[in-house]
Structures are given as structure tokens and as C-alpha cells.
Design a protein around this motif. Structure first.
Motif, mmCIF file in Angstrom:
data_model
loop_
_atom_site.group_PDB
_atom_site.id
_atom_site.type_symbol
_atom_site.label_atom_id
_atom_site.label_comp_id
_atom_site.label_asym_id
_atom_site.label_seq_id
_atom_site.Cartn_x
_atom_site.Cartn_y
_atom_site.Cartn_z
ATOM 1 N N GLY A 193 15.211 51.254 22.122
ATOM 2 C CA GLY A 193 15.526 49.859 22.424
ATOM 3 C C GLY A 193 15.061 49.494 23.814
ATOM 4 O O GLY A 193 14.812 50.367 24.651
ATOM 5 N N GLU A 194 14.964 48.179 24.052
ATOM 6 C CA GLU A 194 14.559 47.734 25.398
ATOM 7 C C GLU A 194 15.628 48.095 26.418
ATOM 8 O O GLU A 194 15.340 48.309 27.582
ATOM 9 N N CYS A 195 16.893 48.110 25.968
ATOM 10 C CA CYS A 195 17.967 48.583 26.837
ATOM 11 C C CYS A 195 18.972 49.336 25.974
ATOM 12 O O CYS A 195 18.848 49.370 24.747
ATOM 13 N N ARG A 196 19.933 49.963 26.601
ATOM 14 C CA ARG A 196 20.954 50.694 25.846
ATOM 15 C C ARG A 196 22.124 51.016 26.761
ATOM 16 O O ARG A 196 21.980 51.070 27.980
ATOM 17 N N THR A 197 23.274 51.267 26.161
ATOM 18 C CA THR A 197 24.382 51.854 26.920
ATOM 19 C C THR A 197 24.404 53.341 26.622
ATOM 20 O O THR A 197 23.954 53.796 25.563
ATOM 21 N N ILE A 198 24.950 54.093 27.567
ATOM 22 C CA ILE A 198 24.983 55.548 27.430
ATOM 23 C C ILE A 198 26.086 56.095 28.327
ATOM 24 O O ILE A 198 26.381 55.510 29.379
ATOM 25 N N ALA A 199 26.694 57.203 27.896
ATOM 26 C CA ALA A 199 27.734 57.836 28.724
ATOM 27 C C ALA A 199 27.108 58.303 30.037
ATOM 28 O O ALA A 199 26.064 58.966 30.034
ATOM 29 N N ALA A 200 27.761 57.984 31.136
ATOM 30 C CA ALA A 200 27.201 58.313 32.458
ATOM 31 C C ALA A 200 27.020 59.816 32.638
ATOM 32 O O ALA A 200 26.125 60.254 33.362
ATOM 33 N N ASP A 201 27.842 60.625 31.968
ATOM 34 C CA ASP A 201 27.714 62.072 32.178
ATOM 35 C C ASP A 201 26.566 62.688 31.380
ATOM 36 O O ASP A 201 26.336 63.882 31.455
ATOM 37 N N ARG A 202 25.836 61.857 30.628
ATOM 38 C CA ARG A 202 24.674 62.368 29.880
ATOM 39 C C ARG A 202 23.345 61.942 30.512
ATOM 40 O O ARG A 202 22.280 62.157 29.936
ATOM 41 N N ILE A 203 23.401 61.258 31.645
ATOM 42 C CA ILE A 203 22.159 60.882 32.312
ATOM 43 C C ILE A 203 22.021 61.630 33.628
ATOM 44 O O ILE A 203 22.995 62.148 34.171
ATOM 45 N N VAL A 204 20.798 61.697 34.111
ATOM 46 C CA VAL A 204 20.565 62.363 35.397
ATOM 47 C C VAL A 204 19.772 61.419 36.300
ATOM 48 O O VAL A 204 19.012 60.583 35.806
ATOM 49 N N ARG A 239 28.040 69.351 32.139
ATOM 50 C CA ARG A 239 27.328 68.466 33.082
ATOM 51 C C ARG A 239 26.474 69.285 34.064
ATOM 52 O O ARG A 239 25.327 68.937 34.338
ATOM 53 N N GLY A 240 27.019 70.384 34.551
ATOM 54 C CA GLY A 240 26.287 71.208 35.510
ATOM 55 C C GLY A 240 25.021 71.791 34.893
ATOM 56 O O GLY A 240 23.983 71.900 35.562
ATOM 57 N N ALA A 241 25.095 72.172 33.619
ATOM 58 C CA ALA A 241 23.918 72.738 32.948
ATOM 59 C C ALA A 241 22.844 71.671 32.766
ATOM 60 O O ALA A 241 21.644 71.939 32.931
ATOM 61 N N LEU A 242 23.260 70.442 32.444
ATOM 62 C CA LEU A 242 22.288 69.352 32.294
ATOM 63 C C LEU A 242 21.612 69.053 33.636
ATOM 64 O O LEU A 242 20.379 68.972 33.728
ATOM 65 N N LEU A 243 22.420 68.947 34.689
ATOM 66 C CA LEU A 243 21.849 68.621 36.005
ATOM 67 C C LEU A 243 20.953 69.749 36.515
ATOM 68 O O LEU A 243 19.858 69.501 37.034
ATOM 69 N N GLY A 244 21.408 70.997 36.344
ATOM 70 C CA GLY A 244 20.628 72.145 36.824
ATOM 71 C C GLY A 244 19.325 72.292 36.054
ATOM 72 O O GLY A 244 18.266 72.543 36.637
ATOM 73 N N GLY A 245 19.403 72.134 34.737
ATOM 74 C CA GLY A 245 18.201 72.239 33.913
ATOM 75 C C GLY A 245 17.201 71.148 34.255
ATOM 76 O O GLY A 245 15.994 71.400 34.391
#
Ligand code: NDP
Length: 323
Positions: A95-106, A271-277
Motif C-alpha cells: 500500500g501507499e501507506c500502512r499502520t504497523i506495530a512500532a516494535d516490528r520496525i527499525v 525486539r533485540g534480535a530484530l534490531l541486532g540482525g
């Protein structure tokens, strides 16, 4: 209002419909993103055909994207409007925009372009999971990688070369083989027939300690036959269809093999694994070790054509949509 690609039922590319929808409002813990680039991954096809089920229909497909924060919901403290961000595995991306859980973005570093993030985040994290966590490769080892000129495949070749590992890449054509070779594959096998005999020859009979198989149904047994005793079969995708009807005894008769079926969402659930990766992937991109090869760019409205290209093996590297 904004435009997005939705499905109302499972099926072929024709079920992907371009629709105009009310712009969503970010809820508690959520962020609204204006998307600058969207990744098209093989998993999007599994969700379209119904091999994997979406939580509810209608659904917006797409798992990966990059863009700019437009608004934040209650309790979001890590991000603010104007931030550059990216995400690898959250349904609702086309989509042109979207909502998403903040803990799933980096946060997206300033030196990483949006298209590179959208083409490289899910695939880069997958390559990292496979080479560093599922089976931690060691310098001097030889590994077998299927679909070596694909999105995940090219990043695997680049990363393995960086780690001092010899990659035997399997591809369907000379052109794809040439591309995989330029991206770090040491040896190329064209076509998936007779794999064990060809791997035996290339390894002087030793075979390989690990096979990374994303093709699935068509190659599963042949992949087992390429392993050294006590080797690890990593079955991580279903590009040719889902593996079924496998007997556990097959692992014993081929030399006490191991089998795993990893999924990226498990490996980056914390969250730490997502950010570290993500940091590892972005650092290697910035250093020029990983070069995300975006072989195809489509307009958002042409998501069906993008998926068709991917499932008919007409693509190399990553495929993205531009809103
Ligand atoms: P690719 O770019 O690798 O595209 C798929 C490739 O698979 C094709 O280009 C083709 O390469 C090869 N292939 C072999 N047989 C078939 C077939 N019958 N139909 C279609 N393609 C075939 O895709 P992605 O980079 O998006 O994904 C690669 C794989 O990784 C997928 O299977 C995906 O599901 C998996 N994956 C798994 C994750 C996990 O968490 N487990 C995460 C991310 C991806 P060639 O023509 O050279 O044979």
C-alpha cells in the motif's frame, strides 16, 4: 484515502486488486508509515494462493517495506514523524501507506536507500539467520545453496564469500549462474537434476555439511543425498511446492542426517534480535559486502505482474514495488 493491493479470496495473480481505502489511524503502540518502496517476497505468493493463510479476508498482502513515519499512536516513544524506517515481516505492506506495530520496525540509517531496504531486509535477515544461526558456517567449508541467483540466494553467495566459505550454487540457467558467480558463488550447477553425483565430483566425494534448500518439493530428496554423514538439511522455502510425505527414516539411511525447517519470524521475534540482525545487515550493506541486486521494479498497481515474474522464475535478485 490511499491505494493498496487487497485480496478477497485465495487464487492466482488476478485476485490481487488495487483498491482505494480510508487512510488508517495508528492505534496504541502503532505507527503510520508513508511507504517509499515495498518488497515482493516469495511468501507473498504463498499468502495469495492460500498455502499460508492470512488472519482474515480481505487482506492487504506484502510483508516488507521502507518509508517515512507520518504519525505515531499512543505509547510510541522510539519514533516520531519524519523518521526513516523499514520492516521485514509484517503483513499489510502492499500500500501507499500502512499502520504497523512500532516494535516490528527499525530505524533506517541515512546511507541506506529505501529501495535497498525494501529489497534487502527480509532477504538479508534470512541470509543472516541461515549462515550465522541455523548453521554457523566456518571458513573453508563448502555449502550448497539452491536458487543462488534469487533474492535470498545472491545475498547468501555474497555473505558466504565474506565469511571465507565456498558456495556451490544451483540455478536454472547459464545467465543466472553467471550472476551468482559474480556475487560470490565459487561453483555453479545448472539445473537440479543429478545433484548428488555433481556435488560428489566437486567435493572429491566428501559431500557438504549443509544444504540450504528453498525450492522444497522438487529438490528435497536430492538435497538429502548431497549431505555428508550427520550433515544438516535446511529446508527453508517452498518455491516449487510444499515438501510432503517424508519419512524420518530417510535421515537415518543417508547417514544420520539432521533436518530443520526455520522461519525468520521466530528468529527475530524478540525486539533485540530484530534490531541486532538489522544492524548487521545494514552494516554489511554500508561496507559494500552485501549489494542488494534489485532485478525488477514494478508500480504498486502491477503487483500481480511482479508476483507472476517471481513465480515463473523470470526474476533475479530482489523485486520491489514503488507506490
Ligand atoms: P527467489 O528470488 O529465490 O525466487 C525463487 C527461485 O526459486 C526462482 O527464481 C528459481 O530460481 C527457484 N525455483 C526452483 N524451482 C522453482 C519453481 N518450481 N517455481 C518457482 N521458482 C523455482 O525468491 P525469494 O528470494 O523471495 O525467496 C527465496 C526462498 O526463500 C523462497 O522459497 C522463500 O519462501 C524462502 N524464504 C524463507 C524464509 C524463511 O523464514 N524460512 C524467509 C524468506 C524467504 P532458478 O530458476 O534459478 O531455479
Amino acid at each position: 484515502m490511499y491505494r493498496a493491493i487487497r485480496i478477497h479470496g485465495y487464487g492466482g495473480p488476478e485476485v490481487l486488486q488495487l483498491e482505494t481505502l480510508p487512510t488508517p489511524v495508528p492505534g496504541r503502540g502503532e505507527i503510520l508509515i508513508r511507504q517509499e518502496a515495498i518488497g515482493v517476497n516469495y511468501i507473498d505468493i504463498y499468502f495469495r494462493t492460500g498455502l499460508y493463510k492470512v488472519p482474515a479476508l480481505p487482506a492487504i498482502l506484502g510483508m516488507e517495506g521502507a518509508g517515512i513515519v507520518l504519525a505515531v499512536g499512543a505509547d510510541v516513544t522510539d519514533f516520531e514523524p519524519g523518521d526513516r524506517v523499514a520492516y521485514p515481516t509484517s503483513l499489510g505492506g502492499y500500500g501507499e501507506c500502512r499502520t504497523i506495530a512500532a516494535d516490528r520496525i527499525v530505524p533506517l540509517p541515512p546511507d541506506i536507500p529505501f529501495d535497498v531496504a525494501a529489497g534487502g531486509m527480509q532477504r538479508g535477515l534470512t541470509a543472516r539467520m541461515l549462515l550465522r544461526e541455523v548453521y554457523a558456517v566456518r571458513p573453508g567449508e563448502t555449502i550448497l545453496v539452491h536458487a543462488a541467483a534469487g533474492g535470498v540466494g545472491l545475498l547468501m553467495c555474497q555473505w558466504a564469500r565474506h565469511l571465507g566459505v565456498r558456495t556451490i550454487g544451483v540455478v536454472s540457467s547459464e545467465e543466472k549462474g553467471e550472476l551468482a558467480r559474480r556475487n560470490g558463488a565459487s561453483d555453479i550447477l545448472i539445473g537440479y537434476d543429478n545433484l548428488a553425483a555433481r556435488v560428489r565430483k566437486l567435493t572429491d566425494g566428501a559431500m557438504v555439511p549443509v544444504v540450504y534448500d528453498s525450492v522444497g518439493k522438487d529438490t528435497f530428496v536430492a538435497s538429502l543425498d548431497c549431505l555428508a554423514p550427520r550433515g544438516l538439511m535446511v529446508s527453508y522455502g517452498n518455491s516449487s511446492g510444499e515438501v510432503a510425505g517424508i519419512s524420518v527414516r530417510m535421515l537415518a539411511t543417508r547417514g544420520s542426517l539432521y533436518l530443520t525447517r526455520p522461519g525468520l519470524t521466530t528468529y527475530i521475534a524478540q525486539r533485540g534480535a530484530l534490531l541486532g540482525g538489522a544492524r548487521d545487515v545494514f552494516d554489511l550493506i554500508a561496507q559494500g559486502v552485501l549489494r542488494v541486486h534489485i532485478g525488477q521494479r514494478f508500480a504498486l498497481a502491477d503487483a500481480g505482474a511482479a508476483q507472476t515474474a517471481l513465480e515463473t522464475r523470470a526474476t533475479t535478485g530482489s523485486t520491489i514495488l514503488l507506490p
